[in-house]
Enzyme design. Structure first.
Site, short mmCIF file in Angstrom:
data_model
loop_
_atom_site.label_atom_id
_atom_site.label_comp_id
_atom_site.label_asym_id
_atom_site.label_seq_id
_atom_site.Cartn_x
_atom_site.Cartn_y
_atom_site.Cartn_z
N GLY A 230 -60.20 -51.14 -38.12
CA GLY A 230 -60.80 -51.91 -39.20
C GLY A 230 -62.13 -52.57 -38.89
O GLY A 230 -62.67 -53.26 -39.75
N GLU A 272 -57.14 -49.41 -32.56
CA GLU A 272 -57.12 -48.05 -33.12
C GLU A 272 -58.24 -47.91 -34.14
O GLU A 272 -58.02 -47.56 -35.29
CB GLU A 272 -55.74 -47.70 -33.70
CG GLU A 272 -55.16 -48.74 -34.59
CD GLU A 272 -53.71 -48.45 -35.01
OE1 GLU A 272 -52.95 -47.86 -34.24
OE2 GLU A 272 -53.37 -48.84 -36.15
N GLY A 274 -61.45 -46.34 -35.91
CA GLY A 274 -62.00 -45.03 -36.23
C GLY A 274 -63.44 -45.17 -36.69
O GLY A 274 -64.38 -44.68 -36.08
N ARG A 275 -63.59 -45.91 -37.78
CA ARG A 275 -64.89 -46.02 -38.45
C ARG A 275 -66.04 -46.39 -37.52
O ARG A 275 -67.09 -45.75 -37.52
CB ARG A 275 -64.78 -47.08 -39.55
CG ARG A 275 -66.01 -47.19 -40.44
CD ARG A 275 -65.88 -48.37 -41.41
NE ARG A 275 -64.62 -48.40 -42.08
CZ ARG A 275 -64.32 -47.77 -43.22
NH1 ARG A 275 -65.25 -47.09 -43.83
NH2 ARG A 275 -63.11 -47.85 -43.73
N ARG A 310 -66.90 -41.50 -50.42
CA ARG A 310 -66.86 -42.96 -50.45
C ARG A 310 -67.63 -43.60 -51.60
O ARG A 310 -67.15 -44.54 -52.22
CB ARG A 310 -67.31 -43.53 -49.09
CG ARG A 310 -66.38 -43.10 -47.94
CD ARG A 310 -66.69 -43.80 -46.63
NE ARG A 310 -66.35 -45.20 -46.68
CZ ARG A 310 -67.21 -46.17 -46.90
NH1 ARG A 310 -68.48 -45.91 -47.08
NH2 ARG A 310 -66.79 -47.42 -46.96
N TYR A 314 -65.19 -45.82 -53.77
CA TYR A 314 -65.25 -47.28 -53.62
C TYR A 314 -66.56 -47.88 -54.14
O TYR A 314 -66.81 -49.06 -53.93
CB TYR A 314 -65.17 -47.69 -52.14
CG TYR A 314 -64.12 -47.07 -51.29
CD1 TYR A 314 -62.76 -47.28 -51.54
CD2 TYR A 314 -64.47 -46.29 -50.20
CE1 TYR A 314 -61.80 -46.73 -50.72
CE2 TYR A 314 -63.50 -45.72 -49.37
CZ TYR A 314 -62.18 -45.95 -49.64
OH TYR A 314 -61.24 -45.41 -48.82
N CYS A 341 -67.90 -31.82 -61.81
CA CYS A 341 -67.79 -32.23 -63.22
C CYS A 341 -67.05 -33.55 -63.36
O CYS A 341 -65.98 -33.63 -63.97
CB CYS A 341 -67.11 -31.14 -64.04
SG CYS A 341 -68.09 -29.65 -64.08
N GLU A 342 -67.58 -34.54 -62.71
CA GLU A 342 -67.06 -35.91 -62.77
C GLU A 342 -68.28 -36.80 -62.77
O GLU A 342 -69.13 -36.66 -61.88
CB GLU A 342 -66.25 -36.23 -61.49
CG GLU A 342 -64.85 -35.68 -61.44
CD GLU A 342 -63.88 -36.40 -62.34
OE1 GLU A 342 -64.15 -37.57 -62.69
OE2 GLU A 342 -62.87 -35.79 -62.71
#
Ligand code: PLP
Length: 420
Positions: A230, A272, A274-275, A310, A314, A341-342
Site C-alpha cells: 500500500g 508486501e 507492489g505499486r 486506472r 479510478y 466503445c466506452e
C-alpha cells in the site's frame, strides 16, 4: 515535487518504437534494481526483513526474477500466481499466500510449496485443516475495523471484506495453539496508494501492541509480522514520494519500544508492496492515430483502457510526456482517448499538453504496477507486449502482444456449421 523523466533518450525510445509496434509497456531494470536496494536498505536493521512483491501488480516472471535477485519474495493470492512463483524458482519461505474466499486447491498448492499461509477468516482454520492439514506456521490477516482510519482507495477497514476482527484473532490463535501449531504470523493490509509515511509507522505500532498483548494473553510469540503493502507513488508531478528511510526508521523505533521492550523476542518484519516497487519504472508507450475536433479536442491513441485501466477505473492521473515536445508550451487542452466503445476510455480529460499531431509518441508514466496486469479483452481489445530495458541499454521482449488467435483460443468453431 518529482520530475517525470523517460527511462532512456528520446532517440532511443523512437528506435524501440520502430522495432516493436506500439502500444507496449516498457520497464526500466536499472531503476527497479536501484529502488529495490534502497527499499531493502531502509529495513536492513531487521535480520529477517523481506518484501514479498505483490505479484498482481506486475505478474511477469522476468520482473519477478529481477526482484528475486534483489532479495524479494512474492505475495500471491491465486493458484496462477502461486504457479508463477514456483516457475520463477522462489522457495516456499519467499512466498506469502494471502487470499480470500479461498478454494481448497489453492491451500493445497500453497502448503505443498511450503508458502507462508495467511488466513483471511477464522472459519478457514478448520477448512485448511480438513483440506490438507495445518502447516507448521500459520498467519492471520487482521482487520482493525474502526481502530484504524481509512484510506481513499481501500476504504474504511470496517467496510472491507478482509481479515479477522480483534476478538477473532485471540480466539483463532488460541485454537491454533490447541491444535499444536507452534509458529505464528500476523498480517494486515489497510492502505492502498498511501503517500503519508507516518501511516505505515502507525500501522506498525498498532500491530506491535497487538502482538505484545497476544503474547501476554496466550503465551505465544510470533515469527513475523507482515505490515502489508500500500505504499503509494506520486502519480502527479506535484506529489512527493514516500520517504522509505523515514518509514524504516520509524518502524525500527516502534519495534524496539512496542515489541522488544515488552519482552517479545526478535521477529521478522515483512512487507508486501507492489505499486512502489515497479510502478514508477514502467511506461506505457503509444502512438497517436487520429486527432478529432468536436465539442472538445480529442487525441486518439493506439492504446486503450485495456492497456491501462486506472484512469477509467479510478479517475486516476497518469502523467503524459509527448516525446520530443516535453519542453514545448503546454498550450492545448485535450482528452486523450483509446478506441474502446466506452466513453470512460480516456487516459486524460482536459489535460494541458503541447500541440499533438498524428504519429506523435505519447508516454504514460507510472504504469509499471496495476497497469498491464489489469488488462482485459472486452470489445476485442488485445493486451500489449511488455519490454524490458536492460541495465546495458538493450531491450528484450518479456511478454509478446496478444494476437487474434489468443482471443479466439477458448472458442471451438468446429461445431458451428452444424449448430442450429
Ligand atoms: C494488492 C495487495 C498488495 C499490494 O498492494 P500495493 O498497493 O501494490 O503495494 C499487498 N497485499 C495484498 C493482500 C494485496 O491485496
Amino acid at each position: 515535487m518529482n520530475e517525470k523523466t523517460l527511462p532512456c533518450s528520446e532517440a532511443q525510445l523512437r528506435e524501440i518504437a520502430a522495432q516493436w509496434p506500439t502500444p507496449f509497456h516498457l520497464y526500466d531494470e536499472k531503476a527497479i534494481r536501484a529502488n529495490a536496494r534502497r527499499f531493502r536498505a531502509a529495513f536492513a536493521w531487521n535480520k529477517g526483513f523481506r518484501n514479498f512483491f505483490a505479484v498482481k501488480a506486475t505478474p511477469n516472471p522476468y520482473l519477478m526474477r529481477i526482484l528475486q535477485e534483489e532479495g524479494f519474495g512474492a505475495d500471491c493470492s491465486s493458484l496462477p500466481e502461486l504457479l508463477l512463483s514456483e516457475k520463477v524458482g522462489l522457495p516456499g519461505e519467499a512466498i506469502m499466500f494471502t487470499s480470500n474466499d479461498t478454494p481448497a486447491e489453492e491451500f493445497v498448492k500453497a502448503k505443498a510449496l511450503g508458502a507462508n499461509i495467511n488466513l483471511d477468516d477464522i472459519s478457514h482454520i478448520d477448512f485448511l485443516e480438513k483440506t490438507c492439514g495445518l502447516p507448521e506456521l500459520v498467519c492471520f490477516r487482521y482487520n482493525p475495523g474502526p481502530l484504524k482510519g481509512g484510506n481513499a482507495i481501500i476504504g474504511k477497514p470496517e467496510e472491507a471484506k478482509y481479515g479477522f476482527t480483534r476478538e477473532q484473532l485471540f480466539e483463532g490463535y488460541r485454537r491454533l495453539k490447541e491444535k499444536g501449531v507452534r509458529r505464528f504470523g500476523l498480517h494486515t493490509m489497510v492502505a492502498s496508494n498511501e503517500l503519508n509515511p507516518q501511516y505505515f509507522v502507525d500501522t506498525a505500532i498498532l500491530l506491535f501492541d497487538l502482538i505484545a498483548e497476544l503474547k501476554d494473553t496466550l503465551g505465544i510469540t510470533f515469527d513475523f509480522v507482515n505490515l502489508g503493502g500500500g505504499i503509494g507513488i506520486p502519480y502527479r508531478p506535484e506529489q512527493t514520494a514516500v520517504d522509505v528511510e523515514f518509514v524504516g526508521e520509524g518502524i525500527r523505533k516502534a519495534y524496539e519500544e512496542h515489541l522488544l521492550a515488552k519482552g517479545h523476542p526478535e521477529l521478522s518484519i515483512y512487507l508486501e508492496c507492489g505499486r512502489c516497487i515497479t510502478g514508477p519504472y514502467g511506461y506505457l508507450v503509444s502512438t497517436v492515430r487520429h486527432l478529432k475536433h468536436t465539442y472538445r479536442d480529442y487525441v486518439g491513441m493506439d492504446a486503450c483502457m485495456a492497456n491501462l485501466m486506472r484512469p477509467a477505473l479510478y479517475g486516476a492521473y497518469h502523467h503524459i510526456t509527448v516525446v520530443g515536445k516535453a519542453s514545448a508550451p503546454h498550450d492545448h487542452v485535450y482528452d486523450v482517448t483509446g478506441s474502446l466503445c466506452e466513453n470512460n476510455d480516456k487516459f486524460a480529460i482536459a489535460r494541458e499538453l503541447p500541440e499533438i499531431v498524428p504519429g506523435d509518441l505519447l508516454v504514460f508514466h507510472d504504469a509499471g504496477a496495476h497497469g498491464h496486469a489489469m488488462g482485459f479483452n472486452y470489445n476485442g481489445k488485445l493486451r500489449s507486449a511488455e519490454l524490458l530495458l536492460r541495465e546495458d541499454g538493450s531491450v528484450v521482449q518479456i511478454r509478446r502482444a496478444e494476437t487474434i488467435e489468443d482471443y479466439f483460443a477458448t472458442l471451438d468453431f468446429s461445431a458451428l456449421p452444424d449448430f442450429r
